[in-house]
Design an enzyme around this catalytic site. Sequence first.
Site, mmCIF file in Angstrom:
data_model
loop_
_atom_site.group_PDB
_atom_site.id
_atom_site.type_symbol
_atom_site.label_atom_id
_atom_site.label_comp_id
_atom_site.label_asym_id
_atom_site.label_seq_id
_atom_site.Cartn_x
_atom_site.Cartn_y
_atom_site.Cartn_z
ATOM 1 N N ASP A 10 0.805 -1.219 0.000
ATOM 2 C CA ASP A 10 0.000 0.000 0.000
ATOM 3 C C ASP A 10 0.839 1.272 0.000
ATOM 4 O O ASP A 10 0.324 2.360 0.204
ATOM 5 C CB ASP A 10 -0.958 0.007 1.196
ATOM 6 C CG ASP A 10 -0.233 -0.120 2.524
ATOM 7 O OD1 ASP A 10 1.006 -0.271 2.516
ATOM 8 O OD2 ASP A 10 -0.896 -0.078 3.574
ATOM 9 N N GLU A 11 2.137 1.154 -0.220
ATOM 10 C CA GLU A 11 2.982 2.341 -0.238
ATOM 11 C C GLU A 11 4.063 2.213 -1.298
ATOM 12 O O GLU A 11 4.488 1.106 -1.625
ATOM 13 C CB GLU A 11 3.653 2.561 1.127
ATOM 14 C CG GLU A 11 2.686 2.848 2.264
ATOM 15 C CD GLU A 11 3.401 3.115 3.568
ATOM 16 O OE1 GLU A 11 4.648 3.198 3.560
ATOM 17 O OE2 GLU A 11 2.724 3.225 4.596
#
Length: 412
Positions: free
Chosen positions: A109-110
Amino acid sequence: MGEKAAMISNPYLSLSSVEAVERGLNPLKDMIAVVGDLSRRGSVVLAASPAIKDRYGIKTGSRLYEIPDDPRIYVVPARMALYIERSMQILNIVHRFVPAEAIQPYSIDELFFTTLHSERLFGSIHDVAMSLKRTVYKELGLLLAVGIGPNKFLAKVILDNYAKKTGLAAVTYADIPAVLWPLPIQDVWGIGRRMQLNLNRLGIYRLGDLAKAPLSLLRSRYGVIGEQLYYHAWGVDLSPVIVDPYAEARKGFSTGVTLMRDYNKLDALIVIYELTDQITAKLRRYRLAAFTVSLSIRYSNKEPMPGYHKSRTLYAASCLSVPFLEVLQQLLHASNDGLIRHISISVSNLVEESAVQLDLFDSAYHEKLRRLSRTTDAIQQRHGSAAILRAISLTDAGIALNKSHKIGGHYE
């Protein structure tokens, strides 16, 4: 260090916001907890929405049994295939603004990216961040948080402590004393619970305390890690965003697992066999061999002893399990007797597989093992990792069979 870098995250809240959108819920107002395995009370919370964080203090890393019995809480199983799909969609959107070599994924998610040399096309990094947020929301219905800083460390810290609350935040070197130094050290990227306690014993409780601590003291206590912490506190981070993935792969491979219960050494040996098979299969896939193997162990919270980490270099590089397992068994035997909760192994000092020199007397034996390993690799690649397993993987201590049904350590 003057490179402009941005940290991109799915803030509200990574996996929980994806679940909210998929279920027609409000990612900001509804209480959502994404759990790895609902059948285990001790399973870890992988993501939590702002509402459940604020009301009950449930956050990433909390346990399933800690979630209160509130009918307003949505406790949902992790769907890794869905999260990977959304992650790739966001990655492709980022690629519209910057070239692939300027993007460095960090987790599901990053990611980091830099707009260096592309400002003439899309404007400043702030302009790109806003365009990215609007595009992701329009096409996927997801909210992104963006942290902007002159290097990866600053972009990450400003993301974690400010942008995840406001949606967008930026920091410059001049802002560090006022904006970052007041932060508690446990809120700073790269400082875990153990290091927090170590620093607290030195009277260091905030990032500013760390910046003002004597470098010589930090270096003498914690070596290169202490030196890195000191420079990070001053906003210095020389790690590049743009990297050569092939060069990174050549540094080595590692794999590990946090166990769902406490293991003794006999059980741990079964896991070591399985992890070794995984990592040597990866070596063969890249047509590499390794000289050095390392074993790392973290013990149960019930044990007072520190973790264990030892390495050993073989006389000849290999990509087969047998030579590494002989060494790893010796390293395990030499470790402390105690309940084990995490095991990882790594290989380094890599060379091309074609450069491996076989012992004259063992060449036939190693060639037989090599053919057997290649056959096993082909079967698993075609039919899945569970198509052929060691018999020990079917015991209670084995993890390979269960892991074969998961993506990224969690069920699809």
